[in-house]
Write an enzyme that holds these catalytic residues in place. Structure first.
Site, PDB file in Angstrom:
ATOM      1  N   ASP A 163      -4.936  21.869 -11.231  1.00  0.00           N
ATOM      2  CA  ASP A 163      -5.371  20.662 -11.947  1.00  0.00           C
ATOM      3  C   ASP A 163      -4.928  20.841 -13.402  1.00  0.00           C
ATOM      4  O   ASP A 163      -5.499  21.633 -14.147  1.00  0.00           O
ATOM      5  CB  ASP A 163      -6.898  20.524 -11.829  1.00  0.00           C
ATOM      6  CG  ASP A 163      -7.439  19.277 -12.539  1.00  0.00           C
ATOM      7  OD1 ASP A 163      -6.747  18.749 -13.438  1.00  0.00           O
ATOM      8  OD2 ASP A 163      -8.568  18.851 -12.217  1.00  0.00           O
TER       9      ASP A 163
ATOM     10  N   ARG B 193       0.848  -1.189   0.000  1.00  0.00           N
ATOM     11  CA  ARG B 193       0.000   0.000   0.000  1.00  0.00           C
ATOM     12  C   ARG B 193       0.884   1.240   0.000  1.00  0.00           C
ATOM     13  O   ARG B 193       0.615   2.219  -0.681  1.00  0.00           O
ATOM     14  CB  ARG B 193      -0.948   0.019   1.210  1.00  0.00           C
ATOM     15  CG  ARG B 193      -1.921   1.177   1.118  1.00  0.00           C
ATOM     16  CD  ARG B 193      -2.813   1.438   2.332  1.00  0.00           C
ATOM     17  NE  ARG B 193      -3.113   0.327   3.160  1.00  0.00           N
ATOM     18  CZ  ARG B 193      -2.542   0.110   4.351  1.00  0.00           C
ATOM     19  NH1 ARG B 193      -1.653   0.965   4.834  1.00  0.00           N
ATOM     20  NH2 ARG B 193      -2.857  -0.953   5.057  1.00  0.00           N
TER      21      ARG B 193
ATOM     22  N   TYR C 252     -14.230  20.686 -13.112  1.00  0.00           N
ATOM     23  CA  TYR C 252     -14.620  19.307 -13.378  1.00  0.00           C
ATOM     24  C   TYR C 252     -15.747  18.921 -12.407  1.00  0.00           C
ATOM     25  O   TYR C 252     -15.651  19.192 -11.209  1.00  0.00           O
ATOM     26  CB  TYR C 252     -13.402  18.402 -13.195  1.00  0.00           C
ATOM     27  CG  TYR C 252     -13.729  16.947 -13.308  1.00  0.00           C
ATOM     28  CD1 TYR C 252     -14.123  16.394 -14.526  1.00  0.00           C
ATOM     29  CD2 TYR C 252     -13.685  16.105 -12.206  1.00  0.00           C
ATOM     30  CE1 TYR C 252     -14.448  15.056 -14.630  1.00  0.00           C
ATOM     31  CE2 TYR C 252     -14.010  14.767 -12.304  1.00  0.00           C
ATOM     32  CZ  TYR C 252     -14.384  14.245 -13.519  1.00  0.00           C
ATOM     33  OH  TYR C 252     -14.709  12.924 -13.611  1.00  0.00           O
TER      34      TYR C 252
ATOM     35  N   LYS D 213      -6.376  10.496 -18.245  1.00  0.00           N
ATOM     36  CA  LYS D 213      -6.596  11.221 -19.495  1.00  0.00           C
ATOM     37  C   LYS D 213      -5.337  11.187 -20.368  1.00  0.00           C
ATOM     38  O   LYS D 213      -4.954  10.138 -20.828  1.00  0.00           O
ATOM     39  CB  LYS D 213      -7.070  12.639 -19.181  1.00  0.00           C
ATOM     40  CG  LYS D 213      -8.144  12.703 -18.065  1.00  0.00           C
ATOM     41  CD  LYS D 213      -9.458  12.044 -18.430  1.00  0.00           C
ATOM     42  CE  LYS D 213     -10.417  11.860 -17.260  1.00  0.00           C
ATOM     43  NZ  LYS D 213     -10.718  13.041 -16.464  1.00  0.00           N
TER      44      LYS D 213
HETATM   45  C1  PLP Z   1     -11.268  13.313 -15.173  1.00  0.00           C
HETATM   46  C2  PLP Z   1     -10.879  14.526 -14.442  1.00  0.00           C
HETATM   47  C3  PLP Z   1     -10.688  14.492 -13.055  1.00  0.00           C
HETATM   48  C4  PLP Z   1     -10.936  13.264 -12.226  1.00  0.00           C
HETATM   49  O1  PLP Z   1     -10.041  12.223 -12.492  1.00  0.00           O
HETATM   50  P1  PLP Z   1     -10.426  10.663 -12.420  1.00  0.00           P
HETATM   51  O2  PLP Z   1      -9.161   9.996 -12.846  1.00  0.00           O
HETATM   52  O3  PLP Z   1     -11.568  10.444 -13.348  1.00  0.00           O
HETATM   53  O4  PLP Z   1     -10.787  10.372 -11.004  1.00  0.00           O
HETATM   54  C5  PLP Z   1     -10.286  15.677 -12.448  1.00  0.00           C
HETATM   55  N1  PLP Z   1     -10.091  16.815 -13.142  1.00  0.00           N
HETATM   56  C6  PLP Z   1     -10.271  16.862 -14.474  1.00  0.00           C
HETATM   57  C7  PLP Z   1     -10.032  18.153 -15.196  1.00  0.00           C
HETATM   58  C8  PLP Z   1     -10.668  15.732 -15.160  1.00  0.00           C
HETATM   59  O5  PLP Z   1     -10.870  15.798 -16.492  1.00  0.00           O
END
Ligand code: PLP
Length: 383
Positions: A174, A50, A102, A199
């Site tokens: 982010d 972990r 998001y 992504k």
């Molecule tokens: C998809 C996304 C998230 C969340 O990420 P996950 O991997 O789906 O938990 C956060 N911020 C943005 C801009 C995103 O596109």
């Protein structure tokens, strides 16, 4: 690996050390939960998986290098990473964040953390001077997402970081939409960078993962403590897949940017399109900042269909053949999404529409297929 390597070289080599026992060039998938100790407390740096796994360690070293950061901690999803940052706050603390976020971040902030007594201010961050009026003695953090999802606002990271430093706040960015290929927030003064690795970093729509990158030893220690205590750790197989994906990040991003530009220009002159959100247009309200802090403009585009009801919008969204109708973004394949009922459904309609997420808005994640096929698909779907 030398510190001054260029992006593509780092993407391929950072963190990838040949396996000392066999010489395997690819980092093995260490599919293990525990590690044998020579004597109590005497081990090779790994106690329980972990906390630490060698495949994950290799990936973290790689992502840290791409963001020009000292440390990276990976999580089982982007939300897991976001949650780890907010968990370090205490009841009474306040966070200033954007008004176009998001949907999952908005849900985490309002539905999970507001009931614990953490306060969030949703502010238009495209003008950083809006921040100051919300700062008080309880303010601890600025959480900025840029480009924003889905209306492609650009937030001036350097301007936010100046305000954060003046008031001793932590600036988190982010960076999911830009990817480290297009933008490195730590270089612009951010304290922590967050990625939904799901992504562009993963890039092949086959893994869910998150990452936090920082230059601060203190933040690294805090975030790793949350990972190890709360357990949102990613598995070794997923770590391997992301490392494999990142080896072509620079090649994929070049094509995403090339295709994105062609699609944006095509849509801009299309009679059935009312509006195209893409930061590469000189008339985009934040174009100058985008030019300053990003290397190119990426493959994310949102469009508003002219005079279209929600039924017509659904019809268009379901008429694509190269694009697939799906949540998510940043993979090699083109995706189309209806934010109002998909990614942003957890935001109340009034809030959503205030941020421009109307019922006839569609978001495109332009993939790396051949541009002729992408444009032909858009043409037939709009017809
Ligand atoms: C998809 C996304 C998230 C969340 O990420 P996950 O991997 O789906 O938990 C956060 N911020 C943005 C801009 C995103 O596109």
């Amino acid at each position: 690996m030398k510190k001054d390597m260029k992006f593509g070289t780092k993407a391929i080599h950072a963190g990838a050390h040949p396996d000392p026992t066999t010489g395997a060039i690819m980092t093995p998938i260490f599919q293990t939960s525990t590690y044998v100790q020579e004597a109590p407390g005497v081990n090779k740096g790994f106690g329980y998986a972990r906390g630490k796994n060698p495949t994950r360690e290799a990936l973290q070293e790689n992502i840290a290098a791409l963001e020009n950061g000292k440390h990276c901690v990976c999580f089982s999803s982007g939300m897991g990473a976001t949650d780890a940052v907010i968990r370090t706050l205490r009841p009474g603390d306040e966070v200033i964040t954007g008004d176009d976020l998001y949907g999952g971040s908005y849900r985490l902030f309002t539905k999970i953390y507001e009931p614990y007594g953490i306060k969030f201010h949703f502010v238009n961050l495209t003008d950083a001077s809006n921040i100051e009026q919300y700062i008080n003695e309880n303010t601890k953090m600025i959480w900025a997402e840029t480009p924003t999802n889905p209306t492609m606002q650009i937030i001036d990271i350097e301007a936010c970081s100046k305000i954060a430093k003046t008031h001793n706040l932590t600036l988190v960015v982010d960076n999911t939409f830009a990817s480290p290929y297009l933008q490195n927030p730590l270089n612009l003064g951010a304290d922590i960078v967050m990625h939904s690795v799901t992504k562009y970093l993963g890039g092949h729509s086959d893994v869910v993962m998150g990452a936090l990158i920082t230059n601060s030893d203190e933040w690294h220690e805090k975030l790793y403590f949350v990972l190890n205590s709360c357990g949102a750790n990613p598995g070794p197989m997923d770590s391997f897949l992301v490392m494999r994906g990142i080896k072509t990040l620079h090649l994929r991003m070049e094509r995403h940017c090339f295709n994105g530009r062609k699609v944006a220009e095509y849509l801009k002159n299309h009679p059935k399109i009312e509006k195209v959100y893409w930061p590469g247009f000189p008339e985009h309200p934040n174009h100058e900042i985008a030019k300053k802090q990003m290397r190119d403009f990426g493959g994310m585009i949102s469009i508003v269909l002219k005079d279209a009801s929600i039924e017509n919008t659904f019809k268009v969204a379901s008429s694509f053949h190269v694009f697939s109708l799906a949540e998510s973004l940043g993979g090699v394949e083109s995706l189309i999404n209806h934010p109002a009922t998909m990614t942003h459904a957890s935001i109340p309609k009034a809030e959503r529409e205030k941020a421009g997420v109307v019922d006839n808005l569609l978001r495109l994640s332009v993939g790396v297929e051949d541009i002729e096929d992408i444009l032909a698909d858009i043409e037939q779907a709009l017809a």
